[in-house]
Design a protein around this motif. Sequence first.
Motif, mmCIF file in Angstrom:
data_model
loop_
_atom_site.group_PDB
_atom_site.id
_atom_site.type_symbol
_atom_site.label_atom_id
_atom_site.label_comp_id
_atom_site.label_asym_id
_atom_site.label_seq_id
_atom_site.Cartn_x
_atom_site.Cartn_y
_atom_site.Cartn_z
ATOM 1 N N PHE A 282 1.068 -1.127 0.072
ATOM 2 C CA PHE A 282 -0.117 -0.078 0.018
ATOM 3 C C PHE A 282 0.958 1.269 0.124
ATOM 4 N N THR B 222 4.164 0.667 3.383
ATOM 5 C CA THR B 222 3.369 -0.201 4.193
ATOM 6 C C THR B 222 2.883 -1.319 3.533
ATOM 7 N N THR C 144 -1.611 -1.491 7.272
ATOM 8 C CA THR C 144 -2.391 -0.241 6.532
ATOM 9 C C THR C 144 -3.417 0.494 7.347
ATOM 10 N N LEU D 179 -8.952 1.413 0.842
ATOM 11 C CA LEU D 179 -7.972 0.895 0.704
ATOM 12 C C LEU D 179 -7.733 -0.154 -0.503
ATOM 13 N N SER E 272 -0.856 3.092 -5.561
ATOM 14 C CA SER E 272 -0.999 3.201 -3.984
ATOM 15 C C SER E 272 -0.560 4.721 -3.827
ATOM 16 N N ASN F 98 -3.471 7.874 -2.358
ATOM 17 C CA ASN F 98 -3.113 7.881 -0.794
ATOM 18 C C ASN F 98 -4.091 8.683 -0.340
#
Length: 764
Positions: A180, A184, A190, A210, A217, A221
Motif C-alpha cells: 500500500f 506499508t 495499512t 484501501l 498506491s 493515497n
Amino acid sequence: MKFKLKRSWLKWFFGIIGSGFLLLLLFWFSVYVGLWGKLPSKENLADIKQAEASILLDANEKLLGKYFIFDRQMVHYEDLPKHLVNALVATEDARFYEHGGVDYTSLFRVLFKSILLQDDSAGGGSTISQQLVKNLYGRPSHGWFTMPVNKIKEMIVAKRIEAVYSKKDILTLYLNTVPFSENTFGIESTSQKFFSTSTRNLSLSQAATLVGSLKASHSYNPRLFPERSQLRRDVVLQQMAVNGYIDETLQKKTNSEPLEINYRIFKHDDGMAAYFREKVRLDVVKILDSIKGPGGKTYDLYKDGLKIQTTLDIDMQRYAENAMQQHLEKLQKQFEDSYGSNAPWLKNEDLVTSRIQELDLYKALKKQKYSEAKIMDSLNTKGQYKLFRWEGDTIVNCTVIDSIKHGLQFLNTGFIALQPQTGAIKAYIGGIDYEYYKYDHVYKAKRQVGSTFKPIVYTAAIENGMDACSYLPVKAMTYTNEKDWKPTNSGTAETDEHLNYSLEYGLSNSVNTIAVKVLEEVGIAKTIAQAEKMGISSELPKVPSLALGTAELSLLELASAYTSYVNNGRASVPFYITKIKDKNGNIIYAPEAKAALPEAFSEETRQIMVEMMKATVNKGTAQRLRSTYGLQNDLAGKTGTTQNNKDGWFVGVSPNLVMATWVGNDEHRIGFKSTGLGQGANSALPMVALFLKQMNGDSKFNAITQAKFENPSEAVIAALDCDPEKRDGFLKRLFTKERDQKEFDEADKKDEDKGFFSFLKKKD
C-alpha cells in the motif's frame, strides 16, 4: 498460376504462424525450466516466509509501535471482513472463484483490446493469484524480455499456488503481502496507519478506500489526495454493486459518507513513546542474540513478526506526553523571555564555538586540513534546515551555526512513572522530541539531583537513631576544613542565631543548612550506605555537599529509590518487558519477576519519611500541587533545584505510583535565569501535576488516583508531635556562644562522647 501463388502465400502465412507459436512455446518452456531464473516449486510455495513487522504492545495489548524493514503485519482469514474480501474480488479479479490461477477469458480480452484496438482501459488481466506472485517474488529485470518473462513466470507460479492453497488462503496471503502507500505492506499495517483500527473493524467505506488505492498506491493515497481517493473508493463501491456484493441503496449511502482518516505514524523517530520504543529495541536485540528457535534458528526483530508485550500503559503515556508538551511549551517561552537578547546561545561565543567543534562535519573538514576560516565560511553558508519548534516543525533558510544556536535554546526533560510494588514502568518520556534530541534523559543522563537527595539523608539519620523531632539551628555555618564552604538558604531565616527547625520542617521546606547538619549528624558513610540499600548504584561523592544533592543520578535510579517509601521499605527494580512471542503466539522469552531489594529501612522510618514528604506537598515547597493545581490526591514528594538553577526536579509519591521528572538544558553551561523560574517547584513539578489531573478525570485509574496512604502508627504520630520551629532558651543563649564557622565533623568520625551540652539537641 494464381492458385499456386495463393497456396504459396498461405503456406508462408501458416509457416510464420506455426514458427511464431513454436517460438512462443520454446520461450514459455525456457521460463518453465528456469533458464530465466528458478521458479518456486509447490514445496517452496507451501512454506512461504515473508518479512513481517514486529509489534510493541502495552500492558493491555494495545499497539505502541512497530519494528520493521517493510511495514507488514499478518492477519488470518477470520480477521478479514466480508465486505473487504468482496471489494477486493469485485475490483481486482471478478472471476477469482472460477479460474485456476489464470483467467484466460480476461487475458484474451486484454490482449485483443490492448494489441488490436489499442485500448489502454482494458486493464492488466492479472488475477489475484498472479498479483500475489508479483508481491512475493517481485519482477526481476531481463532487459527487453522483462515483461513477457515475468508475466509467464507469474502465470506458471499462480497455477502452482492454486494447487497448493485454497481460495481463502490465497486471499489472505494477498492481503498480507500487497504493498500500500508509504512503504506499508499488508492490510493490517495499512488499517492501523490510515484508520487507527484493526482489519477486522474496517468499515465498508474504509475497506473500499484501501482496495481502491491498490490501483496506484501513491496517486490514491487517502492522506495525500483525499478527494481523488474518495472518487476511487466510489468506483470500488460501484464494482461491488455491479457484481452483486452490495445493493444500490448501500452503495449510495456509502458514497455519501465523507472520507475520514485517522492517521498514525509508525516511523521509529515519531509517534508515541519514541524514547521508550528505542530503549526496548536496544534491549530486545540483545535478548534475541541469546535465544535460539527451532533448529537453532535466530530471531530477527525486523522480519520475524514478534510480539513484544510491555508494562507501559498507553493512556498513561498519552497523559504524560500531553502534560510534557503543555508545560514545556509554556516554560520554554518564559525561559527565552527571561534572557531576551542577552541569551547565552546568542552572546556566549565560547559556548557556541565549543558546540561547533563537536560537529561531525567540523571534524571531517578539520581532518581534510581545511583552515579554520574556510570551515567557518562553510558553516556560515545558508541552506534549508528543518528545525524543531513547539508550535510545529518548520523549514528555515539558515546556516549550520544558526541551527546550533536555535537548538541550544531548548529546555529538555525526562519523566518516569513506576508502579512501586512491582517496578513496572507505566509511562516513560526520554526527552522533548526523539527526532531532534535522541539522548534519553530517563536512564542515560546523569545530573545533579539537588534537594531530591535530601529524603535519603533524612532516612539515614532516622534509621540510625536520630529523633524525628530533633531541632537543629538554621544559622548558616562556614566549614573551615571544606575550603570554607558555607551552604546557605534563600530568605532571611538563617540570620537568626537562635532559631531552630524540626527535621520535618527542614525537609518539607528544603532548608539547606538543616540538611547539611543532618548529614553531619549521621555521617557521610552511613548516608551512602543507606542510598545503596535503596538501590542507588551510581558512585556518590564523599563530601558534605552530598546533603544538597551534588550526586549525579539518572531519573530512573532516583525514582526507583523512592519506591521504597511505598513498598514496605524495599526499592523495586524497574522493568518494562513482560514477554516476547513469535509470530505463531509461542512465548520465546519471559523474564523472571525481579524481587524487590532487601529491606532498606524499618517500617517506622518509612512511615516517618512518608509523613515528612506529605508535609512537603501540603505545606512545603511542593504545596502548589494543592494551591495552583487543586489536586486532592494523597501525595508525598520532594522538589529539587541545583546550583545556578541548572536542573529542576520533582519526585511525586502516591500509594500506587511514583512519578519523577527533570527539566533543564542539555548544555550544562546554560541554566535558568532566576530561581523563581528554574526551581523544581516551577520547572518540574507542573508536569506531574498536569499528568495527575488527566488521570483524575479517567475512572480507569481510580485505583491509583483515589488510593490512600495508611494511617501512621501511634509511635510515629508521637515521634512527629512537635512544633516546626523553636528558639533557644534563655540559658542556652546566655551560656552558649554561637559560632559562625567550624569543621565539618561527620558522625562516624566523632567520639562517642558528644560533650556536656549534647542534650540541648534533643527534643524538649
